[in-house]
Design a protein around this motif. Structure first.
Motif, PDB file in Angstrom:
ATOM      1  N   UNK A   2       9.647   5.845   8.064  1.00 29.10           N
ATOM      2  CA  UNK A   2       9.043   5.029   7.002  1.00 29.10           C
ATOM      3  C   UNK A   2       7.561   4.837   7.262  1.00 29.10           C
ATOM      4  N   UNK A   3       6.940   4.338   6.249  1.00 25.86           N
ATOM      5  CA  UNK A   3       5.519   3.970   6.363  1.00 25.86           C
ATOM      6  C   UNK A   3       5.433   2.441   6.367  1.00 25.86           C
ATOM      7  N   UNK A   4       4.974   1.918   7.485  1.00 21.82           N
ATOM      8  CA  UNK A   4       4.964   0.473   7.708  1.00 21.82           C
ATOM      9  C   UNK A   4       3.535  -0.046   7.665  1.00 21.82           C
ATOM     10  N   UNK A   5       3.298  -1.014   6.796  1.00 18.57           N
ATOM     11  CA  UNK A   5       2.003  -1.691   6.782  1.00 18.57           C
ATOM     12  C   UNK A   5       2.065  -2.846   7.772  1.00 18.57           C
ATOM     13  N   UNK A   6       1.121  -2.861   8.702  1.00 17.95           N
ATOM     14  CA  UNK A   6       1.087  -3.882   9.753  1.00 17.95           C
ATOM     15  C   UNK A   6      -0.035  -4.854   9.471  1.00 17.95           C
ATOM     16  N   UNK A   7       0.338  -6.118   9.268  1.00 18.69           N
ATOM     17  CA  UNK A   7      -0.708  -7.117   9.071  1.00 18.69           C
ATOM     18  C   UNK A   7      -0.519  -8.261  10.060  1.00 18.69           C
ATOM     19  N   UNK A   8      -1.626  -8.821  10.487  1.00 16.33           N
ATOM     20  CA  UNK A   8      -1.591  -9.874  11.495  1.00 16.33           C
ATOM     21  C   UNK A   8      -2.748 -10.838  11.280  1.00 16.33           C
ATOM     22  N   UNK A   9      -2.543 -12.075  11.734  1.00 12.61           N
ATOM     23  CA  UNK A   9      -3.645 -13.040  11.761  1.00 12.61           C
ATOM     24  C   UNK A   9      -4.389 -13.134  10.427  1.00 12.61           C
ATOM     25  N   UNK A  10      -3.620 -13.392   9.396  1.00 15.53           N
ATOM     26  CA  UNK A  10      -4.195 -13.594   8.053  1.00 15.53           C
ATOM     27  C   UNK A  10      -4.979 -14.907   8.003  1.00 15.53           C
ATOM     28  N   UNK A  28       6.373   1.488   2.726  1.00 13.10           N
ATOM     29  CA  UNK A  28       7.748   1.096   2.422  1.00 13.10           C
ATOM     30  C   UNK A  28       8.030  -0.354   2.794  1.00 13.10           C
ATOM     31  N   UNK A  29       7.387  -0.827   3.851  1.00 13.19           N
ATOM     32  CA  UNK A  29       7.631  -2.185   4.343  1.00 13.19           C
ATOM     33  C   UNK A  29       6.335  -2.797   4.850  1.00 13.19           C
ATOM     34  N   UNK A  30       6.310  -4.142   4.876  1.00 13.89           N
ATOM     35  CA  UNK A  30       5.205  -4.843   5.531  1.00 13.89           C
ATOM     36  C   UNK A  30       5.776  -5.660   6.677  1.00 13.89           C
ATOM     37  N   UNK A  31       5.268  -5.407   7.876  1.00 14.33           N
ATOM     38  CA  UNK A  31       5.632  -6.204   9.048  1.00 14.33           C
ATOM     39  C   UNK A  31       4.464  -7.121   9.349  1.00 14.33           C
ATOM     40  N   UNK A  32       4.790  -8.410   9.551  1.00 12.57           N
ATOM     41  CA  UNK A  32       3.753  -9.421   9.740  1.00 12.57           C
ATOM     42  C   UNK A  32       3.827  -9.974  11.170  1.00 12.57           C
ATOM     43  N   UNK A  33       2.729  -9.862  11.893  1.00 14.89           N
ATOM     44  CA  UNK A  33       2.715 -10.219  13.316  1.00 14.89           C
ATOM     45  C   UNK A  33       2.287 -11.665  13.585  1.00 14.89           C
ATOM     46  N   UNK A  34       2.236 -12.477  12.535  1.00 15.18           N
ATOM     47  CA  UNK A  34       2.048 -13.908  12.753  1.00 15.18           C
ATOM     48  C   UNK A  34       0.637 -14.431  12.545  1.00 15.18           C
ATOM     49  N   UNK A  35       0.537 -15.765  12.648  1.00 16.27           N
ATOM     50  CA  UNK A  35      -0.676 -16.513  12.307  1.00 16.27           C
ATOM     51  C   UNK A  35      -1.088 -16.260  10.849  1.00 16.27           C
ATOM     52  N   UNK A  56       9.466  -8.140   7.585  1.00 15.20           N
ATOM     53  CA  UNK A  56       9.775  -8.652   8.913  1.00 15.20           C
ATOM     54  C   UNK A  56       8.618  -9.548   9.355  1.00 15.20           C
ATOM     55  N   UNK A  57       8.966 -10.672   9.990  1.00 15.04           N
ATOM     56  CA  UNK A  57       7.951 -11.623  10.441  1.00 15.04           C
ATOM     57  C   UNK A  57       8.233 -12.055  11.881  1.00 15.04           C
ATOM     58  N   UNK A  58       7.177 -12.273  12.637  1.00 12.09           N
ATOM     59  CA  UNK A  58       7.277 -13.101  13.844  1.00 12.09           C
ATOM     60  C   UNK A  58       6.228 -14.195  13.700  1.00 12.09           C
ATOM     61  N   UNK A  59       6.505 -15.364  14.275  1.00 10.80           N
ATOM     62  CA  UNK A  59       5.560 -16.453  14.115  1.00 10.80           C
ATOM     63  C   UNK A  59       4.419 -16.327  15.131  1.00 10.80           C
ATOM     64  N   UNK A  60       3.285 -16.945  14.790  1.00  8.35           N
ATOM     65  CA  UNK A  60       2.157 -16.996  15.710  1.00  8.35           C
ATOM     66  C   UNK A  60       1.965 -18.402  16.243  1.00  8.35           C
ATOM     67  N   UNK A  61       1.044 -18.537  17.183  1.00  6.88           N
ATOM     68  CA  UNK A  61       0.797 -19.858  17.775  1.00  6.88           C
ATOM     69  C   UNK A  61       0.259 -20.848  16.747  1.00  6.88           C
TER      70      UNK A  61
END
Ligand code: ZN
Length: 249
Positions: A2-10, A28-35, A56-61
């Motif tokens: 798949x083609x995954x868009x990676x976004x973090x620290x928005x 195809x998907x957006x994975x969110x690395x938190x914050x 998919x999400x993981x939380x940030x500090x």
């Protein structure tokens, strides 16, 4: 595959998020690395857009602190002020969603994982080759991480570690650089920060992982900084949070 868009620290920067999504290649998907929130002046809008598109999400500090799950005692005063403002600003529904964000690591696909800080601890920074060498990635070939707001990452090719970074000069335009992934190497990949880059480049940062082609494409896109700064000032948050956006620091 798949083609995954990676976004973090928005970080509550809706202008940077909208510009990033508008410029992003097909995925195809957006994975969110938190914050998702903290620092920026549009936490509800940023959260709702991330929530509606993310897979998919993981939380940030900062997510944790803005949700009230931890105290802001360890935050610097500016970060603490913005966390308290964000908590007051969030709607009840958005606050509930933020509070329920899962802690990383997550393994949304085979042979890869996503984390906010490091696999050991969501609050830990992977900033240097030393940090990368000591990050407990085991034999997972690809780890996506955020938290440092520095686009790039690290590669371990047969016990030889090196840093990944964009060698092209910063411009005012959209820019992309491609990293082919070697089958035998292990990677720590940071897509960079959408809403508050700190690598000296003010443009919003994100990445695309093509798991079939085994490439990571890093992107930088210009956005309406003045508008994002205006929101921070109107909210009465510290001026540094507005001015730093223009410096990429
Ligand atoms: Zn962050």
């Amino acid at each position: 595959m798949a083609r995954i868009l990676l976004i973090s620290d928005v970080h509550g920067n809706i202008e940077a998020l909208e510009a990033s999504l508008a410029a992003a290649p097909s995925h195809d998907h957006i994975w969110n690395l938190g914050d998702i929130v903290g620092y920026g002046g549009a936490p509800n809008q940023a959260l709702e857009l991330c929530r509606s598109l993310g897979t998919v999400f993981v939380r940030g500090n900062h997510d944790k602190a803005c949700a009230g799950l931890v105290s802001t005692d360890d935050f610097n005063p500016v970060a603490a002020v913005s966390a308290h403002w964000t908590r007051r600003e969030l709607s009840a529904e958005n606050l509930a969603w933020l509070t329920a964000l899962p802690q990383g690591p997550a393994s949304p696909a085979k042979r890869c994982q996503i984390v906010h800080g490091s696999p050991a601890n969501e609050d830990e920074y992977i900033l240097s080759l030393h940090d990368a060498r000591h990050a407990p990635v085991g034999d997972i070939p690809v780890t996506f991480f955020g938290h440092t707001h520095v686009q790039g990452g690290f590669v371990d090719n047969n016990h030889h570690w090196s840093e990944l970074y964009n060698e092209q000069p910063t411009t005012q335009e959209m820019q992309r650089w491609d990293l082919p992934l070697l089958a035998q190497a292990r990677y720590l990949i940071n897509p960079g920060s959408v809403g508050q880059p700190r690598d000296g480049d003010w443009r919003a940062a994100f990445a695309l992982w093509d798991s079939a082609a085994q490439t990571v494409s890093y992107y930088r896109v210009p956005y309406d900084i003045a508008r994002a700064q205006q929101r921070i000032r109107s909210a009465g948050m510290p001026e540094w949070l507005a001015s730093r956006l223009g410096k990429g620091r």
